[in-house]
Design an enzyme around this catalytic site. Structure first.
Site, PDB file in Angstrom:
ATOM      1  N   CYS A 100       6.940  46.304  36.611  1.00  0.00           N
ATOM      2  CA  CYS A 100       6.769  47.404  35.663  1.00  0.00           C
ATOM      3  C   CYS A 100       7.707  48.544  36.040  1.00  0.00           C
ATOM      4  O   CYS A 100       7.634  49.067  37.148  1.00  0.00           O
ATOM      5  CB  CYS A 100       5.320  47.881  35.684  1.00  0.00           C
ATOM      6  SG  CYS A 100       5.016  49.332  34.654  1.00  0.00           S
ATOM      7  N   CYS A 104       8.087  53.550  30.126  1.00  0.00           N
ATOM      8  CA  CYS A 104       7.703  53.270  28.734  1.00  0.00           C
ATOM      9  C   CYS A 104       6.620  54.214  28.234  1.00  0.00           C
ATOM     10  O   CYS A 104       6.642  54.646  27.076  1.00  0.00           O
ATOM     11  CB  CYS A 104       7.227  51.828  28.606  1.00  0.00           C
ATOM     12  SG  CYS A 104       8.397  50.610  29.214  1.00  0.00           S
ATOM     13  N   THR A 191       0.192  54.593  35.092  1.00  0.00           N
ATOM     14  CA  THR A 191       1.408  53.897  35.481  1.00  0.00           C
ATOM     15  C   THR A 191       2.528  54.885  35.789  1.00  0.00           C
ATOM     16  O   THR A 191       2.847  55.736  34.965  1.00  0.00           O
ATOM     17  CB  THR A 191       1.850  52.954  34.350  1.00  0.00           C
ATOM     18  OG1 THR A 191       0.828  51.987  34.125  1.00  0.00           O
ATOM     19  CG2 THR A 191       3.147  52.249  34.696  1.00  0.00           C
ATOM     20  N   GLU A 258       0.123  52.375  40.042  1.00  0.00           N
ATOM     21  CA  GLU A 258      -0.942  53.012  39.267  1.00  0.00           C
ATOM     22  C   GLU A 258      -1.623  54.053  40.156  1.00  0.00           C
ATOM     23  O   GLU A 258      -1.650  53.912  41.376  1.00  0.00           O
ATOM     24  CB  GLU A 258      -1.995  51.987  38.806  1.00  0.00           C
ATOM     25  CG  GLU A 258      -1.446  50.707  38.198  1.00  0.00           C
ATOM     26  CD  GLU A 258      -0.800  50.900  36.849  1.00  0.00           C
ATOM     27  OE1 GLU A 258      -1.179  51.869  36.147  1.00  0.00           O
ATOM     28  OE2 GLU A 258       0.078  50.094  36.493  1.00  0.00           O
ATOM     29  N   HIS A 293       2.950  51.703  22.294  1.00  0.00           N
ATOM     30  CA  HIS A 293       2.827  51.064  23.598  1.00  0.00           C
ATOM     31  C   HIS A 293       2.519  49.574  23.463  1.00  0.00           C
ATOM     32  O   HIS A 293       2.930  48.777  24.309  1.00  0.00           O
ATOM     33  CB  HIS A 293       1.760  51.766  24.427  1.00  0.00           C
ATOM     34  CG  HIS A 293       2.005  51.670  25.896  1.00  0.00           C
ATOM     35  ND1 HIS A 293       3.248  51.837  26.458  1.00  0.00           N
ATOM     36  CD2 HIS A 293       1.169  51.392  26.938  1.00  0.00           C
ATOM     37  CE1 HIS A 293       3.172  51.681  27.770  1.00  0.00           C
ATOM     38  NE2 HIS A 293       1.924  51.393  28.082  1.00  0.00           N
ATOM     39  N   TYR A 297       4.944  46.016  24.875  1.00  0.00           N
ATOM     40  CA  TYR A 297       4.582  44.809  25.615  1.00  0.00           C
ATOM     41  C   TYR A 297       5.292  43.575  25.075  1.00  0.00           C
ATOM     42  O   TYR A 297       5.354  42.552  25.756  1.00  0.00           O
ATOM     43  CB  TYR A 297       3.065  44.619  25.582  1.00  0.00           C
ATOM     44  CG  TYR A 297       2.350  45.497  26.583  1.00  0.00           C
ATOM     45  CD1 TYR A 297       1.422  44.969  27.471  1.00  0.00           C
ATOM     46  CD2 TYR A 297       2.591  46.860  26.655  1.00  0.00           C
ATOM     47  CE1 TYR A 297       0.765  45.769  28.394  1.00  0.00           C
ATOM     48  CE2 TYR A 297       1.956  47.668  27.558  1.00  0.00           C
ATOM     49  CZ  TYR A 297       1.040  47.120  28.430  1.00  0.00           C
ATOM     50  OH  TYR A 297       0.414  47.924  29.338  1.00  0.00           O
ATOM     51  N   CYS A 300       8.679  44.307  27.643  1.00  0.00           N
ATOM     52  CA  CYS A 300       8.588  44.296  29.109  1.00  0.00           C
ATOM     53  C   CYS A 300       7.932  43.031  29.644  1.00  0.00           C
ATOM     54  O   CYS A 300       8.418  42.423  30.603  1.00  0.00           O
ATOM     55  CB  CYS A 300       7.851  45.545  29.599  1.00  0.00           C
ATOM     56  SG  CYS A 300       6.114  45.679  29.105  1.00  0.00           S
ATOM     57  N   GLU A 456      -2.377  43.588  33.648  1.00  0.00           N
ATOM     58  CA  GLU A 456      -1.997  44.628  32.702  1.00  0.00           C
ATOM     59  C   GLU A 456      -1.817  44.062  31.302  1.00  0.00           C
ATOM     60  O   GLU A 456      -2.013  44.757  30.308  1.00  0.00           O
ATOM     61  CB  GLU A 456      -0.723  45.329  33.159  1.00  0.00           C
ATOM     62  CG  GLU A 456      -0.459  46.615  32.373  1.00  0.00           C
ATOM     63  CD  GLU A 456       0.911  47.197  32.640  1.00  0.00           C
ATOM     64  OE1 GLU A 456       1.027  48.421  32.574  1.00  0.00           O
ATOM     65  OE2 GLU A 456       1.865  46.431  32.883  1.00  0.00           O
TER      66      GLU A 456
END
Length: 491
Positions: A100, A104, A191, A258, A293, A297, A300, A456
């Site tokens: 990650c 984003c 994140t 996180e 968001h 996904y 990423c 995630e």
């Protein structure tokens, strides 16, 4: 200011007085801490690729606010092409880090707050939109990393914010002053929070009039007085603290991050406030941020999936089974699932539309379909990767054992000799390379990287039911019923 380099980004973090706690203690040099630094390296890659002419079209863009060249992670989407390039950029970074890369959430916050503040000002004559444009111009000009903070602890989830026994379960205003507000509360699962220069805080649910004090959005520097972070655990994370364990870590250079972000009476000046009591717009920010968001996904997670598919194929090759039809079929299925996720990310982008504020928003229905698939497909991709890799990925001795010179055999063989003998791969492949690929797969499927890939995929950007609620709202069942009536001749 020009685009920052990766090294300039890392050095900029050293100038912050960010308060970071881990294992019950304050971490003074958190930038170089072995458990944190891999996540910083991931963010640094977003800066490094922006400096590479090979990736300039994806990583940089002209600002709609200033006309300057900026990092795409600070951009307001100006077209459906921008939306698609965002997804392609995210896939690229997933391929480069297998983790990650954390910027984003800020990018998605920029676009959702930009369009929402425009509509708040339109109704109430407030100045939130101008506040936000000035803030984003500052972010773009200085190439800053900003965390988008949405998820509150929530406490008793059957109760609204104003009904909670502890009002801090949702971020809220505790004092209003002529020059700003004072806020308390926390955001969890954040994140990249420690690796960011600033944060944008947003509501996490739709709210009613009684929740006015909780209907708040603002920007805040990461090292603001009264703000601190408690670092979150990840599976196998303490391997990063061990000596001679770079192979055991699985992905020694990159990782996710996180944290619990706590606000203890933090003062927010008026110029950084984007929502302050206009409760009916809380849901709009949430819906738009979640949509952006969930689109993310489709990029990423696909990029990380690419690296896992490649690792599984290497494991099969090292084990000498790459020509087996069953293995080939598993790799085909992994690729099919991964590309389906990418299709969803591209589709919701291609179907995007212009907001009143002028930036572009994705198709909310397709974005939620994208994320719903992400809650499922990576789990199957992981299962197939584990199937191909075999049990060695979770039973292999440590790197220290492979390097050990402790004598155990009757002919003077060391522990290292024994491990290298019995865990040898096919001819022409070193035992160390087999170690490396097994630990890499373990990291992606079960270890620290699984936080940013498998787990995630389930809970990031909203758990599965959140998408199903939005699919129900956006699915236009009544319109579909009318289509059937028209064709069937039902009046």
């Amino acid at each position: 200011m020009a685009l920052m380099t990766a090294q300039e980004y890392i050095e900029s973090l050293r100038k912050l007085n960010t308060r970071v706690y881990m294992f019950g203690e304050k971490i003074e040099n958190w930038v170089d801490h072995p458990m944190i630094r891999p996540s910083i390296n991931c963010v640094a890659m977003t800066y490094a690729l922006a400096q590479d002419p090979q990736y300039a079209d994806l990583m940089t863009v002209k600002s709609s606010l200033t006309g300057h060249t900026i990092n795409r992670f600070t951009h307001l989407h100006q077209s459906t092409e921008d939306l698609m390039n965002k997804v392609k950029m995210q896939r690229l970074l997933g391929q480069k880090t297998a983790s990650c890369f954390q910027r984003c959430v800020g990018m998605d916050a920029f676009n959702s707050v930009f369009s929402t503040t425009f509509e708040i000002d339109e109704k109430y004559g407030t100045h939130y939109h101008e506040n936000f444009k000035k803030f984003l111009t500052y972010v773009q000009d200085n190439d800053l990393t900003v965390d988008g903070a949405m998820t509150d602890p929530k406490g008793d989830r059957s109760k609204a914010p104003h009904d909670q026994a502890d009002p801090d379960m949702y971020v809220h205003v505790v004092e209003r002053r002529p020059d700003g507000i004072v806020v308390c509360g926390a955001k969890c699962h954040q994140t990249g929070s420690i690796n960011s220069h600033w944060h944008i805080f947003m509501p996490t649910i739709s709210m009613g009039e009684a929740d006015k004090d909780w209907a708040v959005s603002f920007a805040c520097p990461t090292d603001a007085e009264g703000m601190y972070m408690i670092y979150g655990r990840q599976s196998c994370d303490t391997r990063k603290l061990e000596e001679d364990a770079s192979i055991d870590v699985g992905n020694a250079k990159f990782g996710g991050q996180e944290a619990l972000v706590v606000l203890d009476h933090v003062f927010i000046p008026n110029e950084y406030i984007f929502l302050n009591g206009e409760y009916e717009f809380a849901g709009m920010i949430v819906e738009r941020f979640a949509g952006y968001h969930r689109q993310s996904y489709g990029g990423c997670k696909v990029g990380v999936g690419d690296t896992l598919i490649g690792a599984a194929a290497l494991a099969a090759e090292y084990n000498g089974v790459e020509k087996a039809s069953a293995v080939k079929d598993k790799l085909i299925e992994m690729t099919h699932l991964n590309e389906t996720l990418f299709c969803c990310g591209i589709a919701c982008s291609a179907q995007g539309f212009k907001t009143k504020a002028g930036n572009y928003q994705i198709d909310l229905l397709l974005a939620n379909v994208c994320k719903q698939n992400v809650t499922r497909f990576p789990y199957e991709i992981v299962r197939l990767a584990e199937d191909i890799a075999g049990g060695l990925m979770v039973t292999m001795p440590s790197q220290k054992d492979f390097n050990s010179d402790t004598v155990v055999g009757r002919n003077g063989e060391t522990i290292g000799d024994i491990c290298n003998k019995f865990f040898v791969a096919r001819e022409g492949v070193s035992t160390e390379n087999r170690q490396r690929i097994m630990r890499f797969i373990e990291n992606l499927c079960l270890g620290a990287a699984a936080v940013g890939y498998r787990t995630e995929s389930m809970h990031g950007a909203g758990s599965p039911q959140a998408q199903r609620i939005m699919i129900a709202r956006q699915g236009n069942i009544q319109g579909k019923k009318q289509l059937a009536k028209d064709i069937a001749g039902i009046v």
